[in-house]
Write a protein that holds these residues in place. Structure first.
Motif, PDB file in Angstrom:
ATOM      1  N   GLN A   1      -6.696  -0.796 -17.082  1.00  0.00           N
ATOM      2  CA  GLN A   1      -6.806  -0.240 -18.439  1.00  0.00           C
ATOM      3  C   GLN A   1      -6.233   1.162 -18.497  1.00  0.00           C
ATOM      4  O   GLN A   1      -5.587   1.540 -19.457  1.00  0.00           O
TER       5      GLN A   1
ATOM      6  N   ILE B   1      -3.853   2.369 -16.799  1.00  0.00           N
ATOM      7  CA  ILE B   1      -2.387   2.288 -16.836  1.00  0.00           C
ATOM      8  C   ILE B   1      -1.935   1.967 -18.258  1.00  0.00           C
ATOM      9  O   ILE B   1      -0.998   2.561 -18.785  1.00  0.00           O
ATOM     10  N   LYS B   2      -2.651   1.042 -18.878  1.00  0.00           N
ATOM     11  CA  LYS B   2      -2.296   0.671 -20.250  1.00  0.00           C
ATOM     12  C   LYS B   2      -2.446   1.879 -21.179  1.00  0.00           C
ATOM     13  O   LYS B   2      -1.628   2.092 -22.068  1.00  0.00           O
TER      14      LYS B   2
ATOM     15  N   LYS C   1      -2.161   4.951 -20.308  1.00  0.00           N
ATOM     16  CA  LYS C   1      -1.051   5.848 -19.987  1.00  0.00           C
ATOM     17  C   LYS C   1       0.206   5.394 -20.708  1.00  0.00           C
ATOM     18  O   LYS C   1       0.936   6.186 -21.303  1.00  0.00           O
ATOM     19  N   GLU C   2       0.458   4.081 -20.668  1.00  0.00           N
ATOM     20  CA  GLU C   2       1.665   3.541 -21.301  1.00  0.00           C
ATOM     21  C   GLU C   2       1.614   3.662 -22.823  1.00  0.00           C
ATOM     22  O   GLU C   2       2.638   3.747 -23.476  1.00  0.00           O
TER      23      GLU C   2
END
Lengths: 365, 291
Positions: free
Chosen positions: A207, A209-210, A212-213
């Motif tokens: 999550q 990472i998501k 961050k993206e």
């Protein structure tokens, strides 16, 4: 024949237990009049129970007439219900302090209301408790206001208009998230990511990472202490360099202990305490003398709640209806000045914002 | 995306170790030993006791805890399961006994250490090492390294050495082994040692990465069980593909749906495997699994 003697044995045991119970009841009548407490004393969230206990014990230690009777809620709805049922039917209490979580307090509120027993929570903040009944009181403000405070803080003070919301999937987390989202969008902000986690989850990396993206410039994680502590750690490890803000459930020393240096700079909303008031100064001195550490906001509110109950008890005696009238009609001393309960048993208070700096919570003005 | 693949690799390496530890006991005794979950927890809590509370040197604390967990595993076997086996109780009762043992051991941990989350890794939290736009912490590197080394070496032991061959022999036919003079109880003890050793390592690695609480072993064990069922008992490739499948499913569902549905998706996969492909990837007999 064997069977009959077995049954007889069971009946005798049962009678013995019953008689033992009445003995202890008889003993109790010579002791203090009891006020019940339903709080998590064991389980992964026992830490909250300990905080409350510090505040309650301090308030009641000065009183010779009234004492406290603790029942463990284990931070579970089922155990909370058995705890309050036991307090009401066995210990015959008229006033119950507690519980900690919003879910559990909502679960026991109807039982208190039905039995005409006062339920006074110093920490459950869900909006739904407002209309739970006329015997239900609390001295902590509602989640709705907490969500608004957090949204305003991120937009106005941090100047950030895009945020990721990653909250705990519980009454508390969902409640505060919905108020936050509504207000954040109204103020012109944008929600870039929305997700939730369960109690006991440990791996939030995917999550994060998501998030961050998604390009969000701040992260809001309303929840208790265990999971947000891991989120802070993993966010740091994944180099997610955006301000992170949590709810009051995360504003405990335990969070700092668990997350270590990754908690540095973490914002969270929490109840306000006016440290210049005599009421607080006196409390702080007594607390320090008894526990040899600085009090936090939660134990201050627990102490304040217990003092309000004690004042009512001293004036009208151990009668739920009279105490209820007293609470509705009087003004009390509190950590933020004079305090009055409205017709729903709610208080008109605001939330503050704190930040962890050098391993300590500091109020952000 | 690379970061997610890395996360999948790391969690699947832990699942793989749990599944291996689980199947080692299953090979020789033919039942699912739930009490292993308690051994996972004991591994990490002993490290906490020795290194955080008693300030022993860290490596010494780890070795000591692993040894104690192995001894505990042997004690479980000798004091409980050995007697059950002698009375040849059904594998359902066996399973329930191991569940009971798990509850007892887990509550011992709760009693002594308390139920709140504990941290054994008190070092400063640092930004992970950046390798090709992917962040990886030292602990994660260590997890990947240790688990692959252990997995490969245990499989080598099973395939190449005499002891390993005896374990597999006991797995395939106990009575024949007795005729050939293989001491069944000795082989069971050896597999219990290996499996307790793996359980302790899994517990320590997992607690080092995130915090720990007295019940964290059970979740790990459950995933290990799912991996075994999906992969198929006794197949190395099956275990690897099972653990990869389970952790990819978990991470992708967390990425594309929400993390609260991770378990749901895991068990949907489990049930569909049980219905559509009950022998798992490997196709080996799974009808022996009675639970």
């Amino acid at each position: 024949m064997k069977k009959i003697s077995m049954y007889l044995f069971c009946i005798i045991c049962f009678l013995l237990i019953l008689s033992m119970n009445s003995c202890t009841n008889g003993k109790r009548s010579n002791e203090k009049i009891l006020v019940g407490v339903v709080a998590p004393l064991s389980g992964p969230n026992a830490h909250y129970g300990e905080i409350l206990k510090n505040g309650f014990d301090l308030a009641f230690s000065k009183d010779s007439l009234y004492g406290l009777k603790y029942e463990d809620s284990k931070f579970e709805s089922n155990s909370s219900i058995s705890a309050i049922n036991k307090l009401i039917s066995v210990d015959k209490v008229k006033i119950v302090l507690g519980e900690v979580s919003s879910d559990n307090t909502l679960a026991i509120a109807p039982i208190a209301e039905k039995n005409k027993v006062i339920l006074f929570s110093t920490i459950a903040s869900t909006d739904k408790l407002q209309y739970a009944g006329e015997y239900i009181f609390r001295n902590i403000p509602r989640n709705k206001i907490q969500g608004i405070t957090a949204a305003e803080f991120i937009i106005n003070k941090l100047n950030i208009k895009s945020v990721a919301v990653f909250g705990q999937n519980s009454e508390y987390g969902v409640n505060i998230t919905s108020s936050f989202k509504e207000h954040f969008v109204n103020l012109g902000g944008e929600i870039k990511f929305e997700g939730s986690f369960l109690e006991g989850n440990k791996d939030f990396r995917t999550q994060l990472i998501k998030i961050k993206e998604s390009g969000a410039r701040a992260l809001f994680i309303p929840g208790n202490e265990n999971e947000p502590a891991i989120i802070l750690k993993q966010a740091k490890e994944l180099n997610l360099n955006i301000p992170i803000m949590g709810g009051d459930g995360s504003s405990t020393d335990n969070l700092i202990k668990m997350a270590g240096n990754s908690s540095e700079g973490f914002y969270c909303t929490n109840v306000l305490v006016d440290k210049s008031l005599d009421f607080y100064v006196k409390y702080r001195d007594e607390f320090f003398k008894k526990y040899n550490k600085e009090p936090g906001a939660y134990d201050a509110y627990a102490y304040e709640g217990a003092m309000i109950i004690l004042e009512a008890l001293k004036n009208v005696g151990n009668d739920a209806d009279k105490v209820k009238e007293y609470l509705y009609t009087h003004t009390f001393k509190s950590m933020t000045g004079d305090l009055k309960f409205d017709k729903d048993g709610e208080v008109n208070r605001l939330w503050g914002v704190y930040q962890i700096l050098n391993g300590k919570f500091v109020e952000v003005k | 995306m690379q970061q997610i693949i890395l996360n999948i690799l790391i969690s699947s390496s832990l699942y793989l170790l749990v599944a291996l530890s689980f199947s080692l006991i299953y090979y020789t005794t033919k039942f699912f030993n739930i009490a292993l979950a308690a051994l996972i927890v004991f591994g990490s809590y002993f490290v906490y006791l020795f290194s955080v509370q008693l300030n022993f040197p860290f490596l010494f604390a780890v070795i000591l805890s692993v040894l104690i967990v192995i001894i505990l595993g042997i004690l479980n076997e000798l004091l409980v399961f050995y007697h059950l086996r002698k009375k040849s109780v059904s594998s359902l009762k066996y399973f329930i006994a191991s569940l009971g043992l798990y509850v007892i051991l887990q509550n011992c941990v709760s009693l002594y250490f308390g139920d709140d989350s504990k941290v054994i890794n008190n070092t400063e939290v640092l930004v992970g090492n950046k390798i090709f736009s992917v962040y990886i912490t030292n602990i994660q590197l260590l997890t990947l390294f240790i688990s692959s080394v252990l997995f490969i070496s245990i499989n080598l032991v099973l395939q190449k050495t005499k002891i390993g061959k005896s374990i597999r022999a006991v797995e395939s036919n106990v009575n024949l082994c007795k005729i050939y003079g293989i001491n069944e109880e000795r082989i069971i003890l050896i597999s219990v040692c290996l499996s307790s050793f793996l359980a302790a390592i899994v517990g320590i690695l997992s607690a080092f990465d995130t915090n720990m609480s007295p019940t964290f072993g059970f979740n790990l064990l459950l995933y290990g069980l799912v991996v075994i069922i999906i992969g198929g008992i006794g197949s190395t490739k099956g275990l690897i593909s099972g653990s990869l499948l389970i952790s990819s499913v978990q991470h992708f569902s967390a990425y594309y749906i929400d993390s609260k549905w991770m378990d749901l998706v895991t068990y949907i996969i489990l049930i569909s495997f049980l219905i559509l492909k009950p022998l798992g990837f490997s196709g080996k007999r799974l009808r022996k699994v009675e639970i």
